[in-house]
Design a protein around this motif. Structure first.
Motif: not given
Length: 272
Positions: A247-252
């Protein structure tokens, strides 16, 4: 081993994983990374069986994205010099040609030139982690190629285009290696981690956990010892596809970190 019946599907939206597949011996030798993958597969299955799996493997390189359309993919032993037991292993999962076609359609709709599909089997970048994660071989699998000459930003765009497949119950697995300099490995074995590998491993973790896409895209200029860890891009490029499919901006979130042979980092990340 006969082909297994497809597993009952119990999950909708699926996460994305980047997995370091290391040496093909991962399938045979006990290690922290092997035990992690076995546990990860159990956790995924407990949360809900994916409808299918789409693997982007560092071991299938093409000029433009290509997908496997095989109804029953063969197990490709694309390596040499390993024990006979490894060559006797088979992963008889059913294919997922409809997922392969959906992936190609999604890429084309995003303006990415594709070359269509072919009836290709699963290389060891796909079947080695899968035989540990899902030994039942009951989840359909398709594979998508990478394009090393097009770099990180292309693979992130590729992942972005594939993102909607997650809402269709498709588990996306990007299979590569966090570090991949085979010439500088300690083949005799060591418990010491090479400083140049540890520095790169730490930098990648910082940027992935901080969702710093700009730095990741430019990793060859910004990351410490980038070229020593990756003389070629191909084994890190699946990571960028995983970043894009998130998802956009979602960190791993790093799920596992270990190092084999002094400099072969086996890190794995989950993106929700």
């Amino acid at each position: 081993m006969p082909a297994a019946a497809p597993a009952p599907v119990t999950a909708a939206r699926q996460p994305v994983y980047f997995i370091s597949h290391g040496s093909p011996m991962l399938a045979l030798q006990d290690s922290d990374a092997q035990r992690f993958l076995q546990t990860l597969g159990c956790d995924i299955r407990a949360a809900g069986v994916p409808r299918a799996i789409l693997v982007l493997s560092a071991h299938w390189e093409t000029a433009a994205p290509t997908a496997s359309l095989a109804d029953q993919p063969e197990t490709i032993h694309d390596f040499g010099g390993f024990p006979r037991a490894l060559f006797e292993m088979r992963y008889p999962a059913p294919g997922a040609p409809e997922v392969a076609r959906a992936a190609l359609a999604a890429l084309a709709a995003a303006g990415i030139t594709v070359t269509g599909g072919e009836a290709r089997g699963l290389d060891h970048g796909a079947w080695v982690p899968l035989i540990l994660m899902f030994p039942e071989a009951d989840i359909p699998v398709a594979q998508l190629s990478i394009q090393p000459h097009l770099g990180p930003a292309h693979h992130r765009r590729l992942g972005e285009a594939l993102r909607p497949l997650r809402d269709q119950g498709v588990l996306i697995i990007a299979s590569g290696s966090l570090t991949h300099n085979l010439r500088d490995l300690a083949w005799e074995g060591t418990d010491e981690v090479a400083p140049w590998a540890a520095a790169f491993q730490s930098w990648i973790h910082d940027k992935v956990s901080g969702a710093d896409v700009a730095a990741l895209d430019d990793y060859r200029a910004r990351a410490p010892f980038a070229r020593q860890n990756h003389p070629r891009d191909e084994h890190l490029l699946p990571l960028f596809a995983a970043v894009g499919a998130a998802s956009p901006g979602q960190p791993g979130r790093r799920l596992h970190a270990s190092v084999q042979l002094g400099a072969l980092a086996m890190d794995a990340y989950r993106f929700d």
